[in-house]
Design a protein around this motif. Structure first.
Motif, short mmCIF file in Angstrom:
data_model
loop_
_atom_site.label_atom_id
_atom_site.label_comp_id
_atom_site.label_asym_id
_atom_site.label_seq_id
_atom_site.Cartn_x
_atom_site.Cartn_y
_atom_site.Cartn_z
N PHE A 3 0.80 -1.19 0.21
CA PHE A 3 0.07 -0.21 0.10
C PHE A 3 0.82 1.16 0.15
O PHE A 3 1.70 1.40 0.72
N ARG A 4 0.61 2.20 -1.04
CA ARG A 4 1.57 3.31 -0.85
C ARG A 4 0.61 4.51 -0.64
O ARG A 4 -0.40 4.61 -1.29
N GLY A 5 0.86 5.22 0.47
CA GLY A 5 -0.05 6.39 1.12
C GLY A 5 -1.32 5.89 1.37
O GLY A 5 -1.74 4.72 1.84
N ILE A 6 -2.34 6.53 1.10
CA ILE A 6 -3.72 6.05 1.48
C ILE A 6 -4.58 5.89 0.59
O ILE A 6 -5.69 5.36 0.74
N MET A 7 -4.17 6.18 -0.67
CA MET A 7 -4.94 5.98 -1.92
C MET A 7 -4.68 5.21 -2.85
O MET A 7 -5.46 4.74 -3.86
N THR A 8 -3.41 4.38 -3.01
CA THR A 8 -3.02 3.31 -3.99
C THR A 8 -2.88 2.14 -3.14
O THR A 8 -1.85 1.96 -2.45
N TYR A 9 -3.13 1.18 -3.70
CA TYR A 9 -3.08 -0.28 -3.29
C TYR A 9 -2.41 -1.21 -4.29
O TYR A 9 -2.98 -1.12 -5.48
N ILE A 32 -11.51 -7.59 -5.28
CA ILE A 32 -10.20 -6.85 -4.98
C ILE A 32 -10.43 -5.31 -4.74
O ILE A 32 -9.43 -4.91 -3.91
N CYS A 33 -11.36 -4.66 -5.33
CA CYS A 33 -11.42 -3.27 -5.05
C CYS A 33 -11.82 -3.18 -3.39
O CYS A 33 -11.53 -2.29 -2.88
N HIS A 34 -12.75 -4.05 -2.89
CA HIS A 34 -13.14 -4.11 -1.48
C HIS A 34 -11.74 -4.38 -0.64
O HIS A 34 -11.74 -4.03 0.39
N GLU A 35 -10.99 -5.24 -1.10
CA GLU A 35 -9.80 -5.51 -0.38
C GLU A 35 -8.87 -4.25 -0.43
O GLU A 35 -8.34 -3.89 0.79
N ALA A 36 -8.97 -3.38 -1.43
CA ALA A 36 -8.17 -2.12 -1.27
C ALA A 36 -8.74 -1.24 -0.55
O ALA A 36 -8.04 -0.38 0.44
N TYR A 37 -10.17 -1.17 -0.35
CA TYR A 37 -10.86 -0.35 0.75
C TYR A 37 -10.51 -0.53 2.05
O TYR A 37 -10.13 0.16 2.96
N GLU A 38 -10.47 -1.89 2.59
CA GLU A 38 -10.18 -2.45 3.77
C GLU A 38 -8.70 -2.11 4.20
O GLU A 38 -8.37 -1.62 5.23
N ALA A 39 -7.78 -2.41 2.97
CA ALA A 39 -6.43 -1.87 3.27
C ALA A 39 -6.10 -0.37 3.79
O ALA A 39 -5.58 -0.04 4.41
N SER A 40 -6.83 0.31 2.98
CA SER A 40 -7.02 1.82 3.38
C SER A 40 -7.38 2.09 4.90
O SER A 40 -6.91 2.91 5.57
N LEU A 41 -8.48 1.46 5.16
CA LEU A 41 -9.18 1.66 6.42
C LEU A 41 -7.85 1.35 7.50
O LEU A 41 -7.83 1.92 8.52
N GLU A 42 -7.21 0.03 7.32
CA GLU A 42 -6.26 -0.41 8.27
C GLU A 42 -5.17 0.53 8.26
O GLU A 42 -4.46 0.71 9.03
N LEU A 82 -7.88 4.62 -5.18
CA LEU A 82 -9.29 4.80 -4.60
C LEU A 82 -9.51 6.21 -4.42
O LEU A 82 -8.62 7.37 -4.04
N PHE A 83 -10.59 6.54 -4.61
CA PHE A 83 -11.33 8.14 -4.70
C PHE A 83 -12.54 8.02 -3.87
O PHE A 83 -13.73 8.19 -4.29
N PRO A 84 -12.55 8.05 -2.37
CA PRO A 84 -13.63 8.15 -1.55
C PRO A 84 -14.15 9.61 -1.69
O PRO A 84 -13.52 10.49 -1.84
N LYS A 95 -14.65 5.64 -5.70
CA LYS A 95 -14.33 5.36 -7.16
C LYS A 95 -12.80 4.47 -7.12
O LYS A 95 -12.14 5.06 -6.39
N TYR A 96 -12.81 3.64 -8.09
CA TYR A 96 -11.78 2.73 -8.29
C TYR A 96 -11.22 3.11 -9.53
O TYR A 96 -12.04 2.71 -10.55
#
Length: 147
Positions: A3-9, A32-42, A82-84, A95-96
């Motif tokens: 994960f790079r930063g908060i927006m890219t997985y 996979i998109c949902h996985e990126a969302y979860e990683a961003s939260l973590e 990710l673009f929340p 948006k992913y």
């Protein structure tokens, strides 16, 4: 996975992500998109176990779509941006942008999920928890992605 930063997985497509023809299918791509969302939260230090087991809060996905521009195969390296965006006090969307990173950067898909916060009983909308609002504020970006 990284994960790079908060927006890219970053993620590698695995054989289990593909169908019998060897191509990633829509449900796996949305997963996979949902996985990126979860990683961003973590990455934002949200404890997934306690946050999503709160008996007073549920944040189901109420809408999802994905549009492919090129196929993805096992072994492909992906960058998921990710673009929340908060829509109301109880709703947000993500948006992913899925980019195949090798051999050259190629946008292969755009996806979107919409989430609504509810109180599980009586299943009525409720305001997003403070942690989620903080995550959305932290992720706010002027960039727009059309799907």
């Amino acid at each position: 996975m990284s994960f790079r930063g908060i927006m890219t997985y970053y993620r590698t497509i695995r054989l289990a992500d593909t169908d019998a023809a060897g191509v990633v299918y829509f449900a796996a791509a949305l997963s996979i998109c949902h996985e990126a969302y979860e990683a961003s939260l973590e990455q934002s230090y949200i404890n997934m176990r306690t946050f999503f087991s709160d008996p007073n809060v549920a944040i189901p996905i109420v809408y999802g779509e994905i549009k492919f521009f090129a196929p993805l195969y096992s072994g492909d390296q992906l960058e998921i941006n990710l673009f929340p965006k908060q829509l109301t006090d109880s709703e947000f969307e993500i948006k992913y942008e899925l980019v195949k990173v090798a051999p050259n950067a190629e946008k292969v898909a755009l996806a979107q999920t919409r989430h609504v916060c509810i109180h599980p009983n009586p299943r009525r909308r409720s305001p997003l928890p403070d942690l989620m609002v903080q995550w959305l504020d932290h992720c706010a970006t002027p960039e727009a992605v059309d799907i």
